[in-house]
Design a protein around this motif. Sequence first.
Motif, PDB file in Angstrom:
ATOM      1  N   UNK A  93       0.836  -1.200   0.000  1.00 56.49           N
ATOM      2  CA  UNK A  93       0.000   0.000   0.000  1.00 56.49           C
ATOM      3  C   UNK A  93       0.869   1.246   0.000  1.00 56.49           C
ATOM      4  N   UNK A  94       0.223   2.344  -0.282  1.00 58.58           N
ATOM      5  CA  UNK A  94       0.879   3.643  -0.195  1.00 58.58           C
ATOM      6  C   UNK A  94      -0.130   4.636   0.365  1.00 58.58           C
ATOM      7  N   UNK A  95       0.325   5.491   1.250  1.00 60.34           N
ATOM      8  CA  UNK A  95      -0.542   6.513   1.842  1.00 60.34           C
ATOM      9  C   UNK A  95      -0.039   7.893   1.438  1.00 60.34           C
ATOM     10  N   UNK A  96      -0.959   8.681   0.920  1.00 65.23           N
ATOM     11  CA  UNK A  96      -0.644  10.085   0.620  1.00 65.23           C
ATOM     12  C   UNK A  96      -1.234  10.916   1.755  1.00 65.23           C
ATOM     13  N   UNK A  97      -0.378  11.608   2.478  1.00 61.34           N
ATOM     14  CA  UNK A  97      -0.785  12.275   3.714  1.00 61.34           C
ATOM     15  C   UNK A  97      -0.571  13.782   3.575  1.00 61.34           C
ATOM     16  N   UNK A  98      -1.588  14.544   3.910  1.00 55.72           N
ATOM     17  CA  UNK A  98      -1.532  15.997   3.712  1.00 55.72           C
ATOM     18  C   UNK A  98      -0.553  16.665   4.657  1.00 55.72           C
ATOM     19  N   UNK A  99      -0.009  17.771   4.208  1.00 59.72           N
ATOM     20  CA  UNK A  99       0.845  18.595   5.062  1.00 59.72           C
ATOM     21  C   UNK A  99      -0.030  19.339   6.064  1.00 59.72           C
ATOM     22  N   UNK A 100       0.516  19.530   7.261  1.00 55.32           N
ATOM     23  CA  UNK A 100      -0.252  20.155   8.339  1.00 55.32           C
ATOM     24  C   UNK A 100       0.076  21.623   8.534  1.00 55.32           C
ATOM     25  N   UNK A 101       1.204  22.063   7.963  1.00 53.96           N
ATOM     26  CA  UNK A 101       1.652  23.426   8.228  1.00 53.96           C
ATOM     27  C   UNK A 101       0.605  24.452   7.780  1.00 53.96           C
ATOM     28  N   UNK A 102       0.235  25.315   8.699  1.00 52.09           N
ATOM     29  CA  UNK A 102      -0.849  26.266   8.458  1.00 52.09           C
ATOM     30  C   UNK A 102      -0.517  27.245   7.340  1.00 52.09           C
ATOM     31  N   UNK A 103       0.735  27.686   7.273  1.00 52.60           N
ATOM     32  CA  UNK A 103       1.093  28.682   6.260  1.00 52.60           C
ATOM     33  C   UNK A 103       1.002  28.093   4.858  1.00 52.60           C
ATOM     34  N   UNK A 104       1.500  26.879   4.685  1.00 50.13           N
ATOM     35  CA  UNK A 104       1.432  26.247   3.371  1.00 50.13           C
ATOM     36  C   UNK A 104      -0.011  25.957   2.994  1.00 50.13           C
ATOM     37  N   UNK A 105      -0.806  25.504   3.960  1.00 51.86           N
ATOM     38  CA  UNK A 105      -2.211  25.201   3.680  1.00 51.86           C
ATOM     39  C   UNK A 105      -2.978  26.459   3.288  1.00 51.86           C
ATOM     40  N   UNK A 106      -2.696  27.557   3.968  1.00 53.96           N
ATOM     41  CA  UNK A 106      -3.381  28.810   3.645  1.00 53.96           C
ATOM     42  C   UNK A 106      -2.923  29.384   2.309  1.00 53.96           C
ATOM     43  N   UNK A 107      -1.717  29.042   1.935  1.00 52.64           N
ATOM     44  CA  UNK A 107      -1.148  29.597   0.706  1.00 52.64           C
ATOM     45  C   UNK A 107      -1.619  28.839  -0.523  1.00 52.64           C
ATOM     46  N   UNK A 108      -2.055  27.613  -0.304  1.00 58.09           N
ATOM     47  CA  UNK A 108      -2.455  26.754  -1.419  1.00 58.09           C
ATOM     48  C   UNK A 108      -3.889  26.264  -1.204  1.00 58.09           C
ATOM     49  N   UNK A 109      -4.238  25.215  -1.880  1.00 57.45           N
ATOM     50  CA  UNK A 109      -5.600  24.665  -1.793  1.00 57.45           C
ATOM     51  C   UNK A 109      -5.533  23.201  -1.364  1.00 57.45           C
ATOM     52  N   UNK A 110      -4.766  22.916  -0.310  1.00 57.83           N
ATOM     53  CA  UNK A 110      -4.548  21.536   0.099  1.00 57.83           C
ATOM     54  C   UNK A 110      -5.848  20.839   0.479  1.00 57.83           C
ATOM     55  N   UNK A 111      -6.675  21.490   1.293  1.00 56.99           N
ATOM     56  CA  UNK A 111      -7.916  20.847   1.750  1.00 56.99           C
ATOM     57  C   UNK A 111      -8.817  20.502   0.568  1.00 56.99           C
TER      58      UNK A 111
END
Length: 412
Positions: free
Chosen positions: A60-78
């Motif tokens: 298996x492979x898991x793709x796990x989101x980054x948690x850093x608030x600045x990167x998340x706010x800067x992009x559209x991770x969610x």
Amino acid sequence: MKNYNEDHLLKIVKKIVKKQLSSDNVHITLGKGSEKLDGFMGEILTIHTVDQDTQKSLELIAKISLKDEKIRNYTAIAQSYKNEIQAYEEFFPALQEMRNDFKISQPIKSLVKFYHASETQNEEYIIMENIKMKGYEMLPVRHLLNNEEVKLIFESYGELHASSLALKALHPKKFQEITGQNVSVFRLILDMKISKDVAYSMTSIRDVMKEKCFEHVLLNKYTEDTIGILKKKMDFRGEKYVSFTHGDGWSNNIMFKYEVRNGQRSLSDIKLLDWQAWSVGPPVIDIMFCLFSSCSKEVFENLDTHIESYYESLTKTLMLYNLKAEEIYPFQEMQRQLEQHYHYPAIFGMMIRKIRSFDENHSIDPVNYSSNDDSTFFDAVRDIKFDKDYLFENLKYVFDFLDKKTNKNYDI
């Protein structure tokens, strides 16, 4: 520091393995995860499982989101994870259900097997089959696709688009239920802070081409109003012939499997990955995105042949659903879309070609750019050295193609 809850992940993996291998006596090994990330949406964690009784394994492979608030706010991770999870949990199963109705037992060939996902805010992850263990590989970033590779990619898109068009024609309510609430990640980022980096990228491309004594009317237009042009050209309202599209079909979102036959290495299969940017739009967007971002000069020179392969695949797939291509997606309408909707994939394709030109030894870890740091991941990306000669050589023939395609009529 780990970017995921190990206890929770192990619990989910045990449930997957119990269902797939019918065993509770399983040994699970979690990989280290990607220390230096190829992207900024998440990290990749390999998961090796073995049934202690039968020695059967599940990779298996898991793709796990980054948690850093600045990167998340800067992009559209969610939203990116929400989109990809919807593709795996809703759209692809709807396609398979329709295929079952027509006694088509085989799933769509280019899709990877999906097992589980979570879109809980700040804890998003996706677990799927690790196809690398079956011989699939990523191509080097600087590798530009050849005719053999593009033929199979375009045929795969033909199968996917035809199935989407069939769902839309045969089950319009279901199609609308799934796709109606879609938020295009690429359209979303045009209203986010990251949009300034999109515009900067086009400016840097123009500057490199100028250094090489190359100027082009279309490149100047793209640079003068990058965001405005993208917003305009990504608006497909009023377009009748639309389907589910991958939306980000450059070669880094594809894995390839090769076999040795008669001493020659030849391509046998591909898998399409990373569905964060899927949206509803003209089917040709995917093949043009692949073309402008990832294809070698020989592919541009043989594009008509590849378009025919794409449409033939689409036609054959529609026939499986007792549908006629000339009614569902007429060839002349496809040709019209190719002539009308090239600006958006061309712009993103040029920016991806710049990414290909990055110093091959560059290494960026988003974890180093925390919310408490004034620097950003994208500041670091701007500072990466890139090969200007490589970029020029692999953009020049793109503009030569656009000159011929448009007869130098660059109205936007």
